[in-house]
Scaffold this motif. Sequence first.
Motif, short mmCIF file in Angstrom:
data_model
loop_
_atom_site.label_atom_id
_atom_site.label_comp_id
_atom_site.label_asym_id
_atom_site.label_seq_id
_atom_site.Cartn_x
_atom_site.Cartn_y
_atom_site.Cartn_z
N SER A 158 0.84 -1.31 -0.02
CA SER A 158 -0.24 -0.07 -0.12
C SER A 158 1.00 1.25 0.10
O SER A 158 0.52 2.19 -0.72
N LEU A 159 2.00 1.14 0.99
CA LEU A 159 2.85 2.36 0.81
C LEU A 159 3.39 2.59 -0.43
O LEU A 159 4.04 3.68 -0.86
N ALA A 160 3.91 1.36 -1.19
CA ALA A 160 4.76 1.62 -2.28
C ALA A 160 3.75 2.35 -3.32
O ALA A 160 4.23 3.10 -4.27
N MET A 163 3.54 5.94 -2.40
CA MET A 163 5.00 6.67 -2.56
C MET A 163 5.25 6.79 -4.16
O MET A 163 5.87 7.83 -4.68
N THR A 164 4.86 5.84 -4.99
CA THR A 164 5.01 5.89 -6.24
C THR A 164 4.10 6.94 -7.12
O THR A 164 4.42 7.71 -7.66
N HIS A 165 2.81 7.08 -6.38
CA HIS A 165 1.88 8.15 -6.74
C HIS A 165 2.70 9.51 -6.38
O HIS A 165 2.64 10.48 -7.45
N LEU A 166 3.00 9.50 -5.46
CA LEU A 166 3.41 10.89 -4.91
C LEU A 166 4.69 11.32 -5.72
O LEU A 166 4.90 12.53 -6.23
N ARG A 167 5.64 10.16 -5.84
CA ARG A 167 6.94 10.48 -6.66
C ARG A 167 6.48 10.85 -8.28
O ARG A 167 7.17 11.88 -8.64
N ASN A 168 5.60 10.08 -8.66
CA ASN A 168 5.03 10.63 -10.13
C ASN A 168 4.50 12.07 -10.25
O ASN A 168 5.04 12.81 -10.94
N LEU A 169 3.74 12.63 -9.06
CA LEU A 169 3.30 13.79 -9.07
C LEU A 169 4.65 14.72 -8.95
O LEU A 169 4.52 15.72 -9.61
#
Length: 594
Positions: A331-333, A336-342
């Motif tokens: 879930s955290l991955a 964090m992937t979504h936030l990183r992409n943003l």
Amino acid sequence: MAGSRTHGPYHRCLARAGGLSRGSARLHHRAAHRPPCPPARTPAGHGLRDLVTLSHALFDAPDEDEILGLAMVHIAAAGPYRAEAGYLKMDDRLVPSPRNRQPHALAVGRRVRELAGQDGNVTVPGRPWGRALGLRGPGGLHGYLVVTSSRSRPTVAERSLLALLVRHTTAALSVAFAHRRQRKDALELRRLREERAALQRQLISVMAELGYERAVHARMADVAASGGGDEAVTRALHGLTGLPALVEDRFGRLRSWTGPSRPIPYPEPDPVRHNEMLLAVAREMGPVRIRDRLITLIRPHGEILGVLALVDARDEADEHTVLALEHAAASLAMEMTHLRNLAETELRLHRELADDLLAGTDEPSAYARSEAVGHDLHRSHYVVVVQWSDWTPDDSFAQTVGRAASAVGMRSLLTRRSDHVVLIADERPHARALYEALARETGTRSGTIGVSAPSDSLNDIPHHYQEAQRALDVRRHSRERYGTTFFDELGLYRILGPGNDYRELETFVDEWLGQLIGYDSRHHAAMVETLSRYFDCGGNYDETADSLAIHRSTLRYRLQRIRDISGHDLANVEDRLNLQVATRVWKIVLGGPG
């Protein structure tokens, strides 16, 4: 004599009965207590009584082997016969009895198999008559009884008795095989019941596991939907496991902790050991125990974004704990992937605008693009150049600089160059805040920051970018090379930085310091460095001697030698100013020794 005649047939019956040495005790008991055989009876009558006794023994025998053995041992009850061999059909093959006569066992066995379940003649040397008799019951062939006779042709009565013995043996075998099948069926039924019970227990366990897994999945789905980030994940994981849960970033710095026993302050990670730990965990499948922590990596698509861990000092973690940890990491991955992409998208848009501003661009386009990314370019801006000696200025470092800038409240556009990262900030940075934040983020203080004077026009940003670079360069060549330097605080250094005519500067330095530089080169001395430190310390003897780690008298000697070699008087105001400027140019612009 009469007694002898009376008991003669009885003794013959008893002798035959006594010959059932491998039979049951009951057969012997019945033979011993049978009424005396009437003297007028025929041999067939004797055989019939013996067969009745044998029949009881056959049906009382415990298994098929014993039944076949009794029939073979007591075949003489039917007449002048001898059992040559016996076979039982087990698993579709004929198994010879251990009582088979050995001299002709191979030949007899081959003949029996040739008969394929039918009766047939058998030849045994020395025996004029031989027959293989199939023991066939309702369920099919149970086996064979191979019988020979001392006569060339048994009488009708003897053949009848033999047929009767075969039928009784077959019937006893049918019962025995039926009992075997019943026992086997009972065992199979018991096995099936036990297997069913085990499957039921397993099913219950699986249902419980699935129920727990669904609960964990639903909890983590709720966390992901809430957008609560690290705090929400560690809070949910702590609630599911009862253990303290924490998230660290890629560099080992704490992002979130839920549960008791949080270390205050949180230990500063050692970069080398932390990287070794990440590599060790990455080589394993699933969570890894390291000392009192159960650790899993947040690693979408193979890139390590951070660490999720449970503190399990008592080694209480079970498969449910591992399941919850793995779901939380997944879930955290995603989060964090979504936030990183943003962040990467925002960084790319910011970088494109910052690149154009540093190179020079038209104001209307720049203002429109800045509004699209949520940055106000109508304010005065400062160009900030960041360089960290232990870090390559790649996207990862650029994001680190961006996080540090946001942490200290700087609103800025960000881009990077081959050896530094550039921020275009909408207000003057604090003298130490950005540097200290970056030192915490990177784990090292070996960084330098240069800040330009304020720019009130977008067209002036390229020029102010040069100012920031000059401030950075001055700082890097100063005694305290790490920290923040502002261009508008450089004083004399503002005219001594990059962009000036180096040939003129070299001529000036050679004019005032040429003799000293030559002397240092020939004698491996440090006269120019001594003079530079003397001016840096404001002419204070004690401070200069301390900075050079020499005695005060040694400093006095060197200064006198400087006067003698250069031909310039340090007491003369004009000479002193030119020598001080020359040492600054030598050190800052020309790079000092060499």
